[in-house]
Design a protein around this motif. Sequence first.
Motif, mmCIF file in Angstrom:
data_model
loop_
_atom_site.group_PDB
_atom_site.id
_atom_site.type_symbol
_atom_site.label_atom_id
_atom_site.label_comp_id
_atom_site.label_asym_id
_atom_site.label_seq_id
_atom_site.Cartn_x
_atom_site.Cartn_y
_atom_site.Cartn_z
ATOM 1 N N GLU A 44 3.701 1.451 -1.413
ATOM 2 C CA GLU A 44 4.192 1.602 -2.795
ATOM 3 C C GLU A 44 3.115 2.162 -3.713
ATOM 4 O O GLU A 44 3.387 2.989 -4.589
ATOM 5 N N GLN A 45 1.845 1.706 -3.504
ATOM 6 C CA GLN A 45 0.754 2.200 -4.341
ATOM 7 C C GLN A 45 0.640 3.714 -4.237
ATOM 8 O O GLN A 45 0.495 4.414 -5.243
ATOM 9 N N ARG A 67 -10.069 13.296 -0.722
ATOM 10 C CA ARG A 67 -8.900 13.249 -1.574
ATOM 11 C C ARG A 67 -7.947 14.400 -1.237
ATOM 12 O O ARG A 67 -8.382 15.552 -1.101
ATOM 13 N N PRO A 68 -6.631 14.128 -1.092
ATOM 14 C CA PRO A 68 -5.684 15.233 -0.820
ATOM 15 C C PRO A 68 -5.619 16.174 -2.017
ATOM 16 O O PRO A 68 -6.012 15.814 -3.120
ATOM 17 N N PRO A 69 -5.105 17.385 -1.802
ATOM 18 C CA PRO A 69 -5.041 18.347 -2.922
ATOM 19 C C PRO A 69 -4.077 17.845 -4.009
ATOM 20 O O PRO A 69 -3.342 16.877 -3.821
ATOM 21 N N LYS A 70 -4.083 18.511 -5.101
ATOM 22 C CA LYS A 70 -3.252 18.158 -6.252
ATOM 23 C C LYS A 70 -1.784 17.936 -5.824
ATOM 24 O O LYS A 70 -1.243 18.679 -5.011
ATOM 25 N N ARG A 105 -3.370 7.639 -10.205
ATOM 26 C CA ARG A 105 -4.820 7.553 -10.101
ATOM 27 C C ARG A 105 -5.305 7.409 -8.659
ATOM 28 O O ARG A 105 -6.471 7.649 -8.370
ATOM 29 N N THR A 106 -4.416 6.981 -7.777
ATOM 30 C CA THR A 106 -4.849 6.747 -6.393
ATOM 31 C C THR A 106 -3.989 7.516 -5.395
ATOM 32 O O THR A 106 -3.191 6.941 -4.665
ATOM 33 N N ARG A 134 0.834 -1.210 0.000
ATOM 34 C CA ARG A 134 0.000 0.000 0.000
ATOM 35 C C ARG A 134 0.863 1.253 0.000
ATOM 36 O O ARG A 134 0.529 2.256 -0.638
ATOM 37 N N THR A 143 3.555 5.484 -6.018
ATOM 38 C CA THR A 143 3.722 5.421 -7.470
ATOM 39 C C THR A 143 2.503 5.759 -8.330
ATOM 40 O O THR A 143 2.644 6.381 -9.372
ATOM 41 N N SER A 144 1.286 5.347 -7.900
ATOM 42 C CA SER A 144 0.144 5.508 -8.805
ATOM 43 C C SER A 144 -0.441 6.908 -8.789
ATOM 44 O O SER A 144 -0.698 7.480 -7.734
#
Lengths: 273, 273, 273, 273, 273, 273
Positions: free
Chosen positions: C47-48, C154-157, C54-55, C45, C51-52
């Motif tokens: 690593e996700q 969701r965290p900011p950009k 989208r998430t 998790r 790296t990703s």
Amino acid sequence: DYFLALDEVTPAFGVSEGELQQVVQNGIMHFAPHIDVILRDGQLRVEQVRTSKRTPLVTALLHGPPGSGKTALAATIALSSGFPFIKLVSPENMVGMGEAQKIAYVNKVFNDSYKSPLSIIVIDAIEKLVEWVPIGPRFSNPVLQALSVLLGKRPPKDRRLLILATSSNAPMLQDMDLSQAFLANIRVPAITSLRSVDHVLRETALFAGENEHQRCLQLLHSAGLGENEIDGEGGAGAAPRLNIGIKKLLSEIEMARLDDDPADKLTAALNFM
Amino acid sequence: DYFLALDEVTPAFGVSEGELQQVVQNGIMHFAPHIDVILRDGQLRVEQVRTSKRTPLVTALLHGPPGSGKTALAATIALSSGFPFIKLVSPENMVGMGEAQKIAYVNKVFNDSYKSPLSIIVIDAIEKLVEWVPIGPRFSNPVLQALSVLLGKRPPKDRRLLILATSSNAPMLQDMDLSQAFLANIRVPAITSLRSVDHVLRETALFAGENEHQRCLQLLHSAGLGENEIDGEGGAGAAPRLNIGIKKLLSEIEMARLDDDPADKLTAALNFM
Amino acid sequence: DYFLALDEVTPAFGVSEGELQQVVQNGIMHFAPHIDVILRDGQLRVEQVRTSKRTPLVTALLHGPPGSGKTALAATIALSSGFPFIKLVSPENMVGMGEAQKIAYVNKVFNDSYKSPLSIIVIDAIEKLVEWVPIGPRFSNPVLQALSVLLGKRPPKDRRLLILATSSNAPMLQDMDLSQAFLANIRVPAITSLRSVDHVLRETALFAGENEHQRCLQLLHSAGLGENEIDGEGGAGAAPRLNIGIKKLLSEIEMARLDDDPADKLTAALNFM
Amino acid sequence: DYFLALDEVTPAFGVSEGELQQVVQNGIMHFAPHIDVILRDGQLRVEQVRTSKRTPLVTALLHGPPGSGKTALAATIALSSGFPFIKLVSPENMVGMGEAQKIAYVNKVFNDSYKSPLSIIVIDAIEKLVEWVPIGPRFSNPVLQALSVLLGKRPPKDRRLLILATSSNAPMLQDMDLSQAFLANIRVPAITSLRSVDHVLRETALFAGENEHQRCLQLLHSAGLGENEIDGEGGAGAAPRLNIGIKKLLSEIEMARLDDDPADKLTAALNFM
Amino acid sequence: DYFLALDEVTPAFGVSEGELQQVVQNGIMHFAPHIDVILRDGQLRVEQVRTSKRTPLVTALLHGPPGSGKTALAATIALSSGFPFIKLVSPENMVGMGEAQKIAYVNKVFNDSYKSPLSIIVIDAIEKLVEWVPIGPRFSNPVLQALSVLLGKRPPKDRRLLILATSSNAPMLQDMDLSQAFLANIRVPAITSLRSVDHVLRETALFAGENEHQRCLQLLHSAGLGENEIDGEGGAGAAPRLNIGIKKLLSEIEMARLDDDPADKLTAALNFM
Amino acid sequence: DYFLALDEVTPAFGVSEGELQQVVQNGIMHFAPHIDVILRDGQLRVEQVRTSKRTPLVTALLHGPPGSGKTALAATIALSSGFPFIKLVSPENMVGMGEAQKIAYVNKVFNDSYKSPLSIIVIDAIEKLVEWVPIGPRFSNPVLQALSVLLGKRPPKDRRLLILATSSNAPMLQDMDLSQAFLANIRVPAITSLRSVDHVLRETALFAGENEHQRCLQLLHSAGLGENEIDGEGGAGAAPRLNIGIKKLLSEIEMARLDDDPADKLTAALNFM
Ligand SMILES: Nc1ncnc2c1ncn2[C@@H]1O[C@H](COP(=O)(O)OP(=O)(O)OP(=O)(O)O)[C@@H](O)[C@H]1O
Ligand SMILES: Nc1ncnc2c1ncn2[C@@H]1O[C@H](COP(=O)(O)OP(=O)(O)OP(=O)(O)O)[C@@H](O)[C@H]1O
Ligand SMILES: Nc1ncnc2c1ncn2[C@@H]1O[C@H](COP(=O)(O)OP(=O)(O)OP(=O)(O)O)[C@@H](O)[C@H]1O
Ligand SMILES: Nc1ncnc2c1ncn2[C@@H]1O[C@H](COP(=O)(O)OP(=O)(O)OP(=O)(O)O)[C@@H](O)[C@H]1O
Ligand SMILES: Nc1ncnc2c1ncn2[C@@H]1O[C@H](COP(=O)(O)OP(=O)(O)OP(=O)(O)O)[C@@H](O)[C@H]1O
Ligand SMILES: Nc1ncnc2c1ncn2[C@@H]1O[C@H](COP(=O)(O)OP(=O)(O)OP(=O)(O)O)[C@@H](O)[C@H]1O
Ligand SMILES: [Mg+2]
Ligand SMILES: [Mg+2]
Ligand SMILES: [Mg+2]
Ligand SMILES: [Mg+2]
Ligand SMILES: [Mg+2]
Ligand SMILES: [Mg+2]
């Protein structure tokens, strides 16, 4: 007889003597033997506090149906103790107080009592103090908890305290785990025997002559109100026909006094209760 | 014997020593073997905190019926530890406090304890601290939650803490998921055997001579109060006839002392409980 | 092996590193294969999030019985991430806070995390954060709602956040519709196999020699505590005889260490749980 | 095709455009026909507000399981309207607000909207706005009532307003008598057909080549996840084996991407949901 | 005809005339005989207040399903009275008010009304005023109690008051003992007969020509929506297929107007309700 | 006849005379014998307070269905007493007050009364004073408790007080343990006999001539409304067909007066109740 004379004694310098005397305005009538038993039991607890070193705190609960005389009896026991600090904690003095204020008030009475070597606190009508209502049920848990803690709180060294509480709702105290906080339980029954009514009628002199008095008792008997020999004992299973607190009985007598035929009026009143 | 002497020891500079000594005003009577077992178990937990590095926090619950001696035993264990910080957290000191104030008070005790390398906190009568009442039931969830968190909060580095809690309502703690917060559970039973009553009668010297003492035991036996051999064990299924906390037993003895026939009075009192 | 070494790694500049290290004071013992599986899942998790694109928000829940090691494992995963922002949100730091204050505190942690490109927030003991008690049940709905919203926010950009939460009451989260807020669910079982106890006994060096060690295992077996092969698996339907969190096991071992016969003491302790 | 292109349109001067665009960060994938139907239905409501004099207020509810794409779709419809006032009301912006503050906030958005001739308000996640929790159940009745009144409050003369609300708990709205406040109900189903998964896998380019892609579909089929032809339709009575919101599907795909065998990992993830 | 013309009358100097006229923005269509009956009943109550000395206070409740036209009808009756004081009490003007503020607001309207010899107060949507929600159920008891008292409070000497209240939840008022506070109960049914739909279609001129109109009625008939002769009467036991408030019917007509085939669209909308 | 003339008497200097006279604006019609019985019972209680020293506090409750005339009768009894202090405590004067304010208000009335040697307090509509609603049920326990205490609080020395309370919900008082607080219970029935309607019709002069009057009675008889001989007595088990409070009857008569055929209109009104 020492105990029978209890109600005539007043302490030399009780703190709220006036207040206590007011709640026994109609005096204590010795209409049945259990009245003397209650007064004697109370007196024993007074002595326990006065003499035993192991039990500086004693708590007793007087419980019984509405108007059975609990407050008057507790006040009488307290007044006859001769203790230098006697205080009545009554919901009547707390109308309009919030929970916190009530707790502060009760707590202060306890702290005041600790200044005297020998004290009595009469906590009247616990069910009203905790604002109990059977619907829900609802009540003030903070006030209940404060009482519960104070009922078990040992006074400081060399201070002794007797707490006399009254309640017309003993099962409620049981449900609230508050019964176990009392060392002694004293039951104050309603009047269920004609013998007691007879006594009260004489003391209040409702009838001018003996004839009228006897006719009234006869009427009450005919109405089926004479089945019990002793107060507080009902028929087998069924509730007794005659079942009235001394407080309400005194009021019905006064109401009957205004009537043309007091004997008849009183019988009707006691019959349709 | 080290453990039997526990109750005579007092620490050199306990923080609230006076308060703790007061709750054992009537001393610890060794009326039955389990009293020594309880004291020894408590002492073991004291040693665990003192010695093990892996367990800087140990928590034990003393639970049993009202008046069975929980508070006196917890205080005795704490006083005998010799730890530099010992503090009693009791509902008696919190009458009139609101929820937030209570939590702040308890929290401060914990923070104070962290300043000492070895500490004991006695949390007395958890059911009253959380203002539990079985009707509803109701209780103060914020206080409960604060206790629950503090019972699991590891002290800072190089600090060790023993928490001794008492409660007369173990099932309530279970229902509240609070039981699991304790590493150890110590049961404090009520007195159900005549053997223990015998011991207490002698220690309190209710009777002047052995004859009177024997007559009293005889009376209690005749009343059917002698069926149990060990405290805390009832008959098969049914509740034991004799079932009284040491606290109430001491009070009944003092009450009997005022009577003309103490043996008779005491038997009556224990019989109609 | 990378994963087995996880618990030895510490990040260069974690924000609340000290606090996190304290909750794993007794280290992570690899007493069973599932410990490594849990650490590896956590690492995935991490690593996700790293790296990703989208998430940018990943949420995982570690749930299991009391004392099974949830907090220590979550802290270990967080510490090994090397993320510049790691923060522990624990009820232990919120004793005495009101609902609004708690929400503000948690909210601030989230807002702080948004300042770092890569962050981990460990939300410990959700059931205590929301002041859950099974009686009623009662809990703080405002705190629950705030957590529920923050878990999905969701965290900011260009900001990424991993939330690791722990709870010993997974059914409660289900009932509260909070389970669905987590992308991943990681189960942390209690110890139910002797194999794991064997491992822990060795790591804690309870016994000086192998003989004593073997005798202890023999005793545990005879007591019927050896029926499970793998932790977390009970008998067919019935709860397993052996069922203990690593936290309590460590405490029982320390207690046994004080005894003359540690093997016997430990067996008794595990037997009567 | 006008409707299919909706998601590429952005208004010239939407008030909270940035915020709205953020909630569709992963874009709208046209993985199934119903996506276009939903967008078209939304567009029709936009036109109704723009043109009809008899209906200056139109209210529509997008409801469906968690993560099915409600917020992204509502935002997309709003952004494509070209209305001068578009505002997102989201619980994420209200963490830490009390009831009164929340109501004031929502009320202000409505009053602001009345300043523009054509407005859209997106009310996101009604179940969280009203702090709904199924235990009890509990929720903020004042916030609910304010929403209920505002949903029926006609804008002033010459002002028109479209309200797009989302909720993952349609039965709750029914129980609260809030469903009837909406003129239109738009269902947003979860993904239950492999056809949609196929589409999403291609758009996210999880596999480099067609072979791998086909193998993955094959695996999903073998796992029994291919029983439905259309999203949102389950088997006869039983819940469909495949049942996942687009939001969670995207996350599982990203998780699988980290794995050595993404096809296998994804199948496992979708299988054990 | 006097009554049929009611809706065209406006008083010379109504206090909140604008507000009242707004709620009948779409006018009153006489689509069925009961509309005239309701208006006439209302007018009779106006006359009772104007003329009878024994009944200076008259209270009437208009109740019926959501959108059936209650508010528009109450406002129309009030506007046609010509009374010098007419005031609308609506939840829409109270968003964000607390309980005390709402009560003060309503109380002020009543006190203002006492300054005028003849007054009408329209209390709209009682179920929203008291913040009723069926879950629990919950509501604002203080607001309810204030309304209950004000509904029975006789205006001062020489002042007369008509109270017209509306509610879409008559059973709730019954459960709350509030129904008995009204002297008159007026039912406002939903539209369940095609005859009424026919009338409304013509008044709104949905179709350009008679052919299209007839085709639409034919379609509705074929869909099984023509079973009732009179509004508000359902089939034997079962709820009527056609069952829609005038408010929603008007909105569906406007929606259909945007469609290529309005007759078809409308039939679909009324069919799947 | 003294009692029949009661309602024409007014005291020389009653404190809130105007307010009390207003609640009997339509006078007391002697439409049935029980009206005189009620007035006489009330008068007797007045005398009891005036004369008996043992009962300085007397409390009576007038209870009966809505609109049966309770308030008017209580006010009439109070006004005829000639006592120097008479005060109406009505929920109508407390709209907008909070619980504490209401209690303070009522408490002040009692304290004011203690300044007068002879006082009457009319406590109107207890069910509204305590904000009773059957759903839940809910009510203001603090107000209830304050009333309960005040109803039993003896006035100071040489002060006498009669409390006349009214309630349309006697079972509620029973459930709340408040009934027992009253020494006397007086029932005020609704009108269920045509004989009483006959009387009221004549007093209000609905018909110009005797013919019309007889026709109306005939109509009522034919409608099956003539089954009871005495008010308050229903058929065997079933509720009586005719069952209306005097308050509503007077309003229906005024409504009928506006009709072309008052006899017919009134029959319809009484028939469909
Ligand atoms: N033997 C008696 N015991 C008690 N009260 C007596 C007795 N004889 C006469 N009285 C009078 O009866 C009245 C008893 O009223 P009291 O208020 O004490 O009853 P209560 O049980 O406390 O009532 P409540 O249940 O309302 O609190 C007092 O006026 C008292 O003077
Ligand atoms: N062996 C004993 N164990 C405990 N208390 C004893 C013992 N012997 C004598 N006592 C005395 O008995 C009393 C026990 O009271 P204590 O308050 O400790 O009981 P408790 O169980 O805490 O009561 P509660 O349930 O009310 O809190 C104390 O006065 C103590 O001095
Ligand atoms: N493999 C392991 N996993 C987790 N903890 C371990 C492990 N081995 C040893 N420990 C130690 O066991 C203890 C686990 O306690 P921890 O507080 O993490 O449990 P928990 O499940 O969070 O408990 P609680 O339910 O009370 O929150 C820690 O002291 C930790 O150092
Ligand atoms: N066709 C689609 N419809 C909706 N969202 C889509 C679609 N295709 C891709 N997405 C993406 O899927 C995600 C949907 O998440 P969204 O927050 O809108 O779901 P939700 O139903 O509102 O979830 P929740 O129940 O948690 O509120 C967004 O990131 C969006 O960009
Ligand atoms: N005969 C009619 N009766 C009532 N309203 C009508 C009638 N004909 C047309 N209308 C229009 O229908 C609408 C009725 O809406 P209204 O708000 O009065 O309904 P309601 O029953 O109060 O709704 P709600 O239950 O939401 O309060 C108004 O716009 C009104 O102008
Ligand atoms: N015999 C009578 N008894 C009482 N009221 C009468 C009688 N004759 C006429 N009236 C008139 O009937 C009305 C009775 O209304 P009142 O408010 O007293 O009833 P209520 O029972 O208090 O009503 P509620 O239950 O609403 O409080 C008054 O206007 C009064 O003047
Ligand atoms: Mg009393
Ligand atoms: Mg104790
Ligand atoms: Mg933990
Ligand atoms: Mg959403
Ligand atoms: Mg309306
Ligand atoms: Mg009245």
